[in-house]
Design a protein around this motif. Structure first.
Motif, mmCIF file in Angstrom:
data_model
loop_
_atom_site.group_PDB
_atom_site.id
_atom_site.type_symbol
_atom_site.label_atom_id
_atom_site.label_comp_id
_atom_site.label_asym_id
_atom_site.label_seq_id
_atom_site.Cartn_x
_atom_site.Cartn_y
_atom_site.Cartn_z
ATOM 1 N N VAL B 588 78.524 70.051 99.572
ATOM 2 C CA VAL B 588 77.182 70.402 99.099
ATOM 3 C C VAL B 588 76.899 71.867 99.419
ATOM 4 O O VAL B 588 76.389 72.623 98.591
ATOM 5 N N TYR B 589 77.263 72.261 100.648
ATOM 6 C CA TYR B 589 77.058 73.658 101.045
ATOM 7 C C TYR B 589 77.755 74.593 100.071
ATOM 8 O O TYR B 589 77.171 75.556 99.573
ATOM 9 N N ARG B 590 79.026 74.334 99.806
ATOM 10 C CA ARG B 590 79.792 75.262 98.974
ATOM 11 C C ARG B 590 79.203 75.354 97.559
ATOM 12 O O ARG B 590 79.088 76.431 96.991
ATOM 13 N N ASP B 591 78.833 74.218 96.996
ATOM 14 C CA ASP B 591 78.256 74.253 95.643
ATOM 15 C C ASP B 591 76.937 75.021 95.623
ATOM 16 O O ASP B 591 76.691 75.829 94.728
ATOM 17 N N LEU B 592 76.099 74.761 96.616
ATOM 18 C CA LEU B 592 74.789 75.430 96.616
ATOM 19 C C LEU B 592 74.941 76.932 96.844
ATOM 20 O O LEU B 592 74.262 77.741 96.215
ATOM 21 N N MET B 593 75.849 77.305 97.739
ATOM 22 C CA MET B 593 76.051 78.736 97.971
ATOM 23 C C MET B 593 76.648 79.390 96.720
ATOM 24 O O MET B 593 76.261 80.507 96.352
ATOM 25 N N SER B 594 77.578 78.694 96.055
ATOM 26 C CA SER B 594 78.176 79.225 94.823
ATOM 27 C C SER B 594 77.110 79.458 93.752
ATOM 28 O O SER B 594 77.178 80.419 92.989
ATOM 29 N N LEU B 595 76.143 78.570 93.688
ATOM 30 C CA LEU B 595 75.084 78.703 92.683
ATOM 31 C C LEU B 595 74.075 79.783 93.082
ATOM 32 O O LEU B 595 73.588 80.543 92.241
ATOM 33 N N ALA B 596 73.777 79.828 94.385
ATOM 34 C CA ALA B 596 72.687 80.708 94.822
ATOM 35 C C ALA B 596 73.076 82.180 94.791
ATOM 36 O O ALA B 596 72.261 83.028 94.411
ATOM 37 N N LEU B 597 74.299 82.507 95.199
ATOM 38 C CA LEU B 597 74.665 83.926 95.317
ATOM 39 C C LEU B 597 74.520 84.671 93.983
ATOM 40 O O LEU B 597 73.789 85.660 93.914
ATOM 41 N N PRO B 598 75.190 84.242 92.909
ATOM 42 C CA PRO B 598 74.994 84.986 91.654
ATOM 43 C C PRO B 598 73.570 84.862 91.117
ATOM 44 O O PRO B 598 73.072 85.771 90.462
ATOM 45 N N ARG B 599 72.914 83.759 91.434
ATOM 46 C CA ARG B 599 71.544 83.548 90.944
ATOM 47 C C ARG B 599 70.597 84.631 91.451
ATOM 48 O O ARG B 599 69.679 85.034 90.755
ATOM 49 N N TYR B 600 70.852 85.096 92.678
ATOM 50 C CA TYR B 600 69.972 86.122 93.239
ATOM 51 C C TYR B 600 70.622 87.507 93.208
ATOM 52 O O TYR B 600 70.274 88.385 93.992
#
Lengths: 214, 618
Positions: B588-600
């Protein structure tokens, strides 16, 4: 002169004597002619009637304006209702779950490997990785029950698009059905093995009293 | 002896008249005048009584009988996400009510009804019920029964006319407009509306544990409850004169306008929140967990971007949810943080100059803490472990050994400065403060504290503390409210309190040690193109009584290491002791971090070099 003649002449003599004794008459300005009672009454009635008609006209105009204001307020209210209704629909349609559902219907899949393109130089930052379609299956939405809304038979006729969506939503995305592989997650059986990194600890129970998960 | 009066007739013949004086016209006239005088006197007295004696009271009574006063409802403020996406708004809905007595007389007085009115009144309930049913979805039979019930017995058994019956609640106002137009076109009377706005949450479950919900017109859960006074506004008051034909247009009218509620803009990103909730829910179900929390935080500003909970609820219909799922576990659940806490311990030691990443500690398999021996999950014999190795391998023995160089009270002060033991005051109900041992704690408790036991935190507290480590050592209070809007003008929230806890150097060293943790499990944790630092943790949960009941598996991560901007903290609770932070919460951590970094807007890099640094002295 007989007595009778004296009697007859007497007034004339008296008149002559009076004429001789009376001061000279002067002309005086005659007073303005007073209106006859009938004319006065008619005028009075006319003034009263005119006043009443004027008042009536004024009141009617004001009332009409008040009615117009009320009608305009009613229209404004109805338009406000319409705005509220449309805003609700837009908000529901733009909710992430709804967008996710529409994206899934269109065959779109999540890509966790984003790259950046510098449009001025064309430089790509990051490593482009083609998606297989099974990444983050939790972000694919197969069907969503929209938030509860009052069934309104009349309104549903105004939203043909919604009807189409409802039908499409039943379509099954083949990519979802075959989601597996690396995008999948370890099963429970794999968990104890990962426990090798667990932090086994001995803790005084009394000190851990705060650690209650509520 | 007197003789009766004698009158003479024209004929000259006398006639006896008896009681002739009573029948005289003059006498009758006097009586009539007297009666009229008495009557007018009574009226005059009454007029004086009304106009002079009780003039004021009568005028007030008259005005009251024709004056109507009603509240003007205030529009409740909306709750939006960080970019304006609506999470909660008030929709114009109405209650449809009817006056059955009015319908039964077709709006006329009963005695003024003509044959046409009677014919119309006879069929009106049936036809009106049919029209109303089409618009509202209610059962036409039930509607007709309500419309035909013109009398009802009161508590004393006396039948009284029914002037009010509720037909349907919270009908969309546009539907009412259409319904009313159809009824008006058919010249039906006796159906009215009452304003009864409905609070709707277009995103349903998204951020429901933050936004909350309403009951009986008042906020009951979440922000809706804690910011009730701001959101509700103040109702106004309207008074006006009415006649049987409605409002008198030129009558006396006064209006105290309502003050609408304030709008709240959260720091939450609803799209990311939705993704976090979906990913978390899927994982918790997969691993047989009973709850999960995912926190995503902007490290520099302290803004919470996501505060996902599972199980959660739909704010539109929270009555179906279990009570224990109606709160927000990220702030209500206090738990022993376990090994994630080692980040704070090591950062404190580095800041105090008591260690360096390469300092080595000679440790055995176990270390004695009070009457117990504490061991590591990492199997080893006697080994010289580096500070980095303690963090990467999550060595309890190493952490206790290293922390013994620092006085317990000093370590406690560091932890307090990191925000542990103090409520974050996010503005959500039921927040727990957690606890930190007293300054004069016994040595075994100081040892426990070094590796995450003997103290308790909430997920948001722990996220803010590690964010402080990553933010160059500066703690920034986490925030949830970005701005407050009033009449279309947004006022940003007061900047959160911030203070330095550790040095920039200690911060950099700690985050780089966390990066080594990612490299140690790169297959599960690394994200292509980004340098990320992580720390896993697993802690037992104490039960209601003594002893433990299940555990919390967690992982916290920051990225990018060179300038940390995003923090993701995932916790999954389960009733048994299976699994650990990496295996359960890692995906869950890896998916959320993968989504959040480019998102911001955090760009990936093509030049990342993975150089593993020593964990133990060879």
């Amino acid at each position: 002169m007989t007595a009778w003649e004296s009697i007859i002449q007497a007034p004339r003599r008296l008149g002559e004597a009076a004429t001789q004794a009376r001061p000279k008459l002067r002309g005086i300005a005659s007073p303005p002619r007073r209106m006859g009672p009938v004319a006065f009454a008619v005028t009075l009635v006319c003034v009263v009637v005119a006043g009443m008609v004027g008042l009536l006209a004024l009141t009617t105009a004001l009332q009409n304006q008040a009615f117009e204001v009320r009608a305009a307020q009613r229209t404004a209210n109805e338009l406000g209702y319409r705005v509220s209704d449309l805003a609700s629909r837009v908000n529901r349609a733009s909710a992430p779950a709804e967008l996710g559902r529409r994206a899934t219907e269109l065959g779109m899949v999540p890509n966790p490997n984003a790259v950046f393109i510098d449009v001025t130089t064309g430089t790509i930052t990051g490593d482009p990785v083609p998606v297989r379609g099974d990444e983050m299956p939790s972000l694919k939405v197969r069907a969503v029950t929209p938030p509860a809304e009052k069934p309104t038979a009349v309104e549903s006729g105004e939203q043909p698009a919604d009807g189409v969506q409802a039908t499409d939503a039943e379509a099954v995305d083949p990519a979802v059905g075959t989601a597996s592989g690396e995008g999948g997650v370890p099963q429970d059986g794999a968990l104890p093995a990962e426990g090798a990194e667990a932090d086994v600890a001995v803790v005084d129970g009394a000190d851990a009293a705060e650690g209650v998960v509520r | 002896m007197s003789r009766p009066p004698v009158t003479r007739t024209p004929g000259g013949r006398p006639r006896r008249t008896g009681r002739v004086r009573l029948a005289s016209s003059a006498f009758r006239l006097r009586i009539l005048v007297l009666a009229v005088a008495i009557m007018f006197s009574v009226l005059a007295v009454r007029a004086i009584q009304i106009q002079v004696v009780s003039a004021e009271a009568m005028a007030v009574q008259a005005a009251a009988s024709m004056t109507v006063a009603r509240d003007v409802p205030a529009q409740r403020g909306s709750i939006t996400g960080r970019d304006g996406q609506v999470l909660a708004l008030t929709e114009a809905t109405v209650n449809v009510v009817a006056d059955p007595s009015m319908i039964a007389t077709n709006g006329k007085e009963p005695e003024a009804m003509r044959a046409a009115d009677q014919a119309k009144a006879a069929v009106a309930p049936t036809e009106m019920a049919s029209i109303i049913a089409r618009h509202t979805g209610e059962d036409p039979g039930e509607l007709e029964a309500k419309l035909r019930r013109v009398v009802a017995a009161n508590a004393d058994g006396v039948e009284t006319p029914v002037r009010y019956v509720l037909l349907t609640k919270q009908l969309p106002a546009t539907t009412w407009v259409a319904l009313n137009a159809e009824l008006s076109a058919g010249r039906y009377v006796g159906v009215f509306r009452e304003s009864n706005p409905r609070r709707i949450y277009p995103m349903g479950t998204v951020a429901s544990n933050i936004v909350g919900g309403m009951s009986e017109g008042k906020g009951l859960l979440g922000i809706e409850a804690t910011r009730e006074s701001d959101l509700a506004g103040r109702p106004g008051r309207e008074t006006y004169e009415t006649s049987p034909y409605g409002k008198i247009p030129l009558g006396n009218q006064t209006l105290t306008p309502a003050v609408d509620g304030k709008d709240l803009q959260l720091t939450i990103d609803p799209d990311l929140q939705w993704m976090a909730e979906r990913r978390l829910a899927e994982r918790v179900d997969e691993v047989g967990g009973n709850w999960g929390v995912a926190v995503v935080m902007d490290i520099e500003t302290g803004e919470l971007l996501s505060l996902a909970n599972y199980p959660s609820f739909d704010s539109n219909d929270f009555g179906k949810a279990k009570t224990e799922n109606l709160g927000n576990r990220a702030i209500t659940a206090a738990y022993e943080p376990g090994s994630v806490q080692k980040v704070l311990t090591m950062a404190s030691l580095l800041d105090a100059g008591l260690t360096t990443p390469d300092t080595t500690y000679a440790i055995g398999e176990t270390v004695q803490v009070g009457d117990h021996h504490v061991s590591d999950a990492w199997r080893h014999g006697a080994v010289d472990v580096t500070t980095r190795g303690i963090l990467v391998k999550s060595s309890n023995v190493g952490a206790i050994t290293a922390a013994r160089a620092m006085k317990p009270a000093v370590l406690r002060d560091y932890l307090r400065s990191f925000g542990l033991g103090t409520k974050t005051n996010l503005g959500l109900p039921g927040e727990a403060a957690g606890s930190v041992p007293a300054a004069d704690m016994p040595s075994y408790q100081a040892d426990s504290m070094a590796y995450g036991y003997g103290l308790s935190t909430t997920a948001v507290q722990m996220a803010a503390a590690v964010a402080a480590v990553a933010n160059g050592g500066v703690y920034t209070e986490p925030t949830l409210i970005k701005a407050v809007g009033e009449n279309g003008t947004w006022t940003p929230s007061v900047p959160p309190e911030s203070h330095r806890v550790i040095s920039e150097e200690a911060s950099r060293q700690t985050v780089e040690m966390m990066e080594q943790r990612t490299m140690d499990s790169s297959k599960q944790l690394s994200i292509a193109g980004y340098r990320t630092g992580t720390k896993t943790g697993t802690a037992r949960i104490s039960g209601n009584g003594s002893g433990y009941q299940g555990q919390v598996a967690s992982i916290i991560g920051v990225a990018p290491v060179e300038d940390p901007q995003v923090l993701v903290y995932v916790l999954i609770g389960r009733p048994d002791t299976m699994g650990a932070g990496l295996g359960m919460a890692g995906p869950v951590y890896r998916d959320l971090m993968s989504l959040a970094l480019p998102r911001y807007g955090v760009q990936p890099r093509n030049d990342i070099v993975d150089t593993k640094l020593p964990l133990v002295k060879e």
